[in-house]
Every structure is written in C-alpha cells, then in structure tokens.
Design an enzyme around this catalytic site. Structure first.
Site, PDB file in Angstrom:
ATOM      1  N   LYS A  17     -78.144  57.793 -52.056  1.00  0.00           N
ATOM      2  CA  LYS A  17     -79.309  57.371 -52.852  1.00  0.00           C
ATOM      3  C   LYS A  17     -80.433  56.868 -51.939  1.00  0.00           C
ATOM      4  CE  LYS A  17     -76.946  54.211 -55.120  1.00  0.00           C
ATOM      5  NZ  LYS A  17     -75.635  54.366 -54.460  1.00  0.00           N
ATOM      6  N   ARG A  92     -78.188  49.290 -62.724  1.00  0.00           N
ATOM      7  CA  ARG A  92     -76.825  49.510 -62.275  1.00  0.00           C
ATOM      8  C   ARG A  92     -75.810  49.081 -63.326  1.00  0.00           C
ATOM      9  NH1 ARG A  92     -77.036  49.278 -56.609  1.00  0.00           N
ATOM     10  NH2 ARG A  92     -75.044  49.325 -55.568  1.00  0.00           N
ATOM     11  N   ARG A 127     -71.446  54.312 -41.568  1.00  0.00           N
ATOM     12  CA  ARG A 127     -72.886  54.033 -41.740  1.00  0.00           C
ATOM     13  C   ARG A 127     -73.342  52.906 -40.820  1.00  0.00           C
ATOM     14  NH1 ARG A 127     -75.345  52.770 -47.464  1.00  0.00           N
ATOM     15  NH2 ARG A 127     -73.611  51.295 -47.525  1.00  0.00           N
ATOM     16  N   ARG A 160     -72.980  47.102 -42.219  1.00  0.00           N
ATOM     17  CA  ARG A 160     -73.132  46.109 -43.289  1.00  0.00           C
ATOM     18  C   ARG A 160     -71.794  45.427 -43.577  1.00  0.00           C
ATOM     19  NH1 ARG A 160     -76.363  49.476 -47.887  1.00  0.00           N
ATOM     20  NH2 ARG A 160     -74.724  48.549 -49.158  1.00  0.00           N
ATOM     21  N   ARG A 171     -66.540  47.835 -54.396  1.00  0.00           N
ATOM     22  CA  ARG A 171     -67.789  48.483 -54.834  1.00  0.00           C
ATOM     23  C   ARG A 171     -67.511  49.723 -55.672  1.00  0.00           C
ATOM     24  NH1 ARG A 171     -70.396  49.342 -49.262  1.00  0.00           N
ATOM     25  NH2 ARG A 171     -72.073  50.387 -50.374  1.00  0.00           N
TER      26      ARG A 171
HETATM   27  P1  AP5 Z   1     -76.870  56.115 -48.139  1.00  0.00           P
HETATM   28  O1  AP5 Z   1     -78.104  56.919 -48.324  1.00  0.00           O
HETATM   29  O2  AP5 Z   1     -77.004  54.797 -47.481  1.00  0.00           O
HETATM   30  O3  AP5 Z   1     -76.104  55.988 -49.539  1.00  0.00           O
HETATM   31  P2  AP5 Z   1     -76.378  55.057 -50.796  1.00  0.00           P
HETATM   32  O4  AP5 Z   1     -76.001  55.868 -52.001  1.00  0.00           O
HETATM   33  O5  AP5 Z   1     -77.772  54.498 -50.749  1.00  0.00           O
HETATM   34  O6  AP5 Z   1     -75.279  53.978 -50.544  1.00  0.00           O
HETATM   35  P3  AP5 Z   1     -75.309  52.393 -50.634  1.00  0.00           P
HETATM   36  O7  AP5 Z   1     -73.998  51.953 -50.081  1.00  0.00           O
HETATM   37  O8  AP5 Z   1     -76.534  51.806 -50.007  1.00  0.00           O
HETATM   38  O9  AP5 Z   1     -75.351  52.194 -52.121  1.00  0.00           O
HETATM   39  P4  AP5 Z   1     -74.869  51.003 -52.833  1.00  0.00           P
HETATM   40  O10 AP5 Z   1     -75.290  51.413 -54.186  1.00  0.00           O
HETATM   41  O11 AP5 Z   1     -73.458  50.609 -52.712  1.00  0.00           O
HETATM   42  O12 AP5 Z   1     -75.640  49.802 -52.069  1.00  0.00           O
HETATM   43  P5  AP5 Z   1     -76.972  49.009 -52.364  1.00  0.00           P
HETATM   44  O13 AP5 Z   1     -77.644  48.767 -51.086  1.00  0.00           O
HETATM   45  O14 AP5 Z   1     -77.743  49.625 -53.489  1.00  0.00           O
HETATM   46  O15 AP5 Z   1     -75.810  57.030 -47.370  1.00  0.00           O
HETATM   47  C1  AP5 Z   1     -74.540  56.522 -46.994  1.00  0.00           C
HETATM   48  C2  AP5 Z   1     -74.155  57.090 -45.615  1.00  0.00           C
HETATM   49  O16 AP5 Z   1     -73.950  58.499 -45.731  1.00  0.00           O
HETATM   50  C3  AP5 Z   1     -75.252  56.920 -44.558  1.00  0.00           C
HETATM   51  O17 AP5 Z   1     -74.622  56.679 -43.331  1.00  0.00           O
HETATM   52  C4  AP5 Z   1     -76.000  58.265 -44.558  1.00  0.00           C
HETATM   53  O18 AP5 Z   1     -76.594  58.558 -43.286  1.00  0.00           O
HETATM   54  C5  AP5 Z   1     -74.878  59.239 -44.902  1.00  0.00           C
HETATM   55  N1  AP5 Z   1     -75.327  60.356 -45.729  1.00  0.00           N
HETATM   56  C6  AP5 Z   1     -76.246  60.332 -46.741  1.00  0.00           C
HETATM   57  N2  AP5 Z   1     -76.382  61.546 -47.305  1.00  0.00           N
HETATM   58  C7  AP5 Z   1     -75.493  62.360 -46.655  1.00  0.00           C
HETATM   59  C8  AP5 Z   1     -75.144  63.752 -46.805  1.00  0.00           C
HETATM   60  N3  AP5 Z   1     -75.721  64.541 -47.741  1.00  0.00           N
HETATM   61  N4  AP5 Z   1     -74.181  64.255 -45.968  1.00  0.00           N
HETATM   62  C9  AP5 Z   1     -73.592  63.465 -45.016  1.00  0.00           C
HETATM   63  N5  AP5 Z   1     -73.896  62.152 -44.822  1.00  0.00           N
HETATM   64  C10 AP5 Z   1     -74.825  61.615 -45.652  1.00  0.00           C
HETATM   65  O19 AP5 Z   1     -76.369  47.647 -52.931  1.00  0.00           O
HETATM   66  C11 AP5 Z   1     -75.603  46.769 -52.119  1.00  0.00           C
HETATM   67  C12 AP5 Z   1     -75.126  45.590 -52.940  1.00  0.00           C
HETATM   68  O20 AP5 Z   1     -76.262  44.862 -53.466  1.00  0.00           O
HETATM   69  C13 AP5 Z   1     -74.301  45.926 -54.179  1.00  0.00           C
HETATM   70  O21 AP5 Z   1     -72.927  46.111 -53.872  1.00  0.00           O
HETATM   71  C14 AP5 Z   1     -74.544  44.677 -55.032  1.00  0.00           C
HETATM   72  O22 AP5 Z   1     -73.792  43.590 -54.585  1.00  0.00           O
HETATM   73  C15 AP5 Z   1     -76.004  44.383 -54.772  1.00  0.00           C
HETATM   74  N6  AP5 Z   1     -76.899  45.063 -55.710  1.00  0.00           N
HETATM   75  C16 AP5 Z   1     -77.858  45.986 -55.399  1.00  0.00           C
HETATM   76  N7  AP5 Z   1     -78.489  46.401 -56.512  1.00  0.00           N
HETATM   77  C17 AP5 Z   1     -77.911  45.732 -57.543  1.00  0.00           C
HETATM   78  C18 AP5 Z   1     -78.107  45.748 -58.955  1.00  0.00           C
HETATM   79  N8  AP5 Z   1     -79.032  46.565 -59.518  1.00  0.00           N
HETATM   80  N9  AP5 Z   1     -77.327  44.953 -59.714  1.00  0.00           N
HETATM   81  C19 AP5 Z   1     -76.407  44.136 -59.168  1.00  0.00           C
HETATM   82  N10 AP5 Z   1     -76.153  44.068 -57.853  1.00  0.00           N
HETATM   83  C20 AP5 Z   1     -76.901  44.862 -57.045  1.00  0.00           C
END
Ligand code: AP5
Length: 214
Positions: A17, A92, A127, A160, A171
C-alpha cells in the site's frame, strides 16, 4: 475521474500500500495521507499521543479509532488536499469508514491489493523504512543504493518494531478481524478495484494506473 481525485489503498500489512501510494502521489501530484507514517512521526516526536500510540503499534495492535479519526480529520482540512488525496492505511475498521462517510467524503476508488500471507511475512521481515521521509525498501526486492541509507533523503533506514515476527502475526490477525470486512463494505458500494499484489511493484502500478486513467 473528477478533478479532485480521492483514492484509498486497502490490503493486508505488507501488500504494498505504501509503495504504491508513494508512486501514485508523485505521478498524480496529490498527497499520500498515511496514518502509519503520521503515527510513527508522533512516536518519534515523543508527544503524549505518540507514546500512547506506540504501545499499540509496536505490538501490532490497531490504535483506537478515535485517535486515528482525529488525525485524519485534521489532515483533510489542509489546503494540500485541494486537488485530491490518497488515503494509505485509513479507514482500517468499519467504524473508521463510517466516520469518513460522516465527514461527507466519497471515495472515487478503493484500490484493494491482495497477496498471500506467506509472501507478506517474508516481505515484512525484509523491509527497511526511513522514519524521516517514509520511503520503504526491501533488502532483496528493492534495496537502497547504500545499505541502511535512504536514497531519497540520506537518513538512516531501520527495521520497524512491528516488523518482528510476533508483531507481524498480531497485525495479520487485526487485518483479518477488523480490516478485511471493508472489502465487502466498499464492494457493495461499487467502488472497489482488486489488484494482484504478487506482481512486481511496476506491474501493480501499471494495473492501478490503467483503472485510474479509464
Ligand atoms: P509496503 O509498501 O511498505 O507495504 P504496506 O502495505 O504499506 O505495509 P505496511 O506494513 O506499512 O502496512 P500496515 O498496514 O501494516 O502498516 P501501517 O504503517 O499502515 O511494502 C512492504 C514491503 O514489501 C516493502 O519492503 C516493499 O519494498 C516490499 N514490496 C512492496 N511491493 C512489492 C512487490 N510488488 N513485490 C515485492 N516486494 C514488494 O500501520 C502501522 C501501524 O499503525 C498499525 O499496525 C497500527 O498499529 C497503526 N495504524 C495505522 N493506521 C491505523 C488506523 N487507520 N487505525 C488504527 N491503527 C492504525
């Protein structure tokens, strides 16, 4: 699509994402609103909200709805979103999606990126993230040019806290229980587009751009 483009990224942790939201933001000239990045910035700043949020995030739990809804509401008041935005990591939960509705915001498209869980676990384990500018890398698929240094801003990249195995499992559970119901929520409204996130990052971007350009 209208002048003000309102997009949302949906998918499990590690689906790509953030990677895709950054690419779309730079191609389309509209901001990425990442609740994960905003919460990590708050944690880094040492604010009371950041410390509280970190207690949930570091273990892989969702931060309470009211906290996240509040910070998104603030971002959506910014003049930066005049031409549109890409929500990354919000809504979410169904409660968050209803809060977005009650702000009068109608999304043009929900971009749902799906990848099998075993692939996701490998991606998250490899990552590396820049806490200064939010860029993400992968030690194998997408390494930074210089090890542990962000290509975009020159800061250090780190693993992270929530990319450790136990937090990853938590998660995934939070995604299945609280976030996956949004797939039907938005499908019923006819705004959901599915993408195979197992392709290369370029392949996913091309598939998304062809839907957006339609
Ligand atoms: P990446 O692009 O970083 O993936 P992502 O889907 O953004 O993953 P996240 O782990 O950031 O999502 P998340 O939803 O768990 O975390 P968030 O920061 O939102 O890609 C992942 C890896 O794969 C990278 O190394 C990339 O290079 C690689 N990659 C990407 N595409 C690829 C491909 N096509 N092929 C191969 N490799 C690839 O949230 C973190 C925390 O914040 C949550 O757990 C929660 O505690 C809190 N939080 C955030 N938003 C909310 C909310 N709305 N409500 C409540 N808590 C929240």
């Amino acid at each position: 699509m209208g002048k003000k483009t309102k997009l949302m990224m949906l998918g499990p942790p590690g689906a790509g994402k953030g990677t895709q939201a950054q690419r779309l933001a730079s191609r389309m000239g509209i901001p990425q609103i990442s609740t994960g990045d905003m919460l990590r910035a708050a944690k880094k700043s040492g604010s009371e909200m950041g410390k509280k949020a970190a207690e949930y995030m570091d273990k892989g739990h969702l931060v309470p709805d009211q906290v996240v809804i509040g910070i998104v509401e603030e971002s959506l008041k910014s003049p930066d979103v005049a031409d549109g935005f890409i929500l990354d990591g919000f809504p979410r939960t169904v409660e968050q999606a209803e809060a977005l509705d009650s702000l009068g915001i109608k999304l043009d498209a929900v971009l749902n990126i799906q990848v099998d869980e075993d692939v996701l676990v490998k991606r998250l384990g490899g990552r590396r993230a820049c806490l200064t500018c939010g860029a993400t890398y992968h030690v194998e698929h997408n390494p930074s040019k210089e090890e542990d240094i962000c290509d975009k801003c020159g800061s250090e990249t780190i693993q992270r806290d929530d990319d450790k195995p136990e937090a990853i499992r938590t998660r995934m559970g939070a995604y299945r229980g609280k976030t996956a119901p949004l797939i039907e929520f938005y499908r019923e409204r006819g705004r959901l587009y599915d993408f195979d996130g197992a392709q290369s990052p370029d392949g996913v971007t091309a598939a998304i751009m062809s839907v957006i350009e339609e």
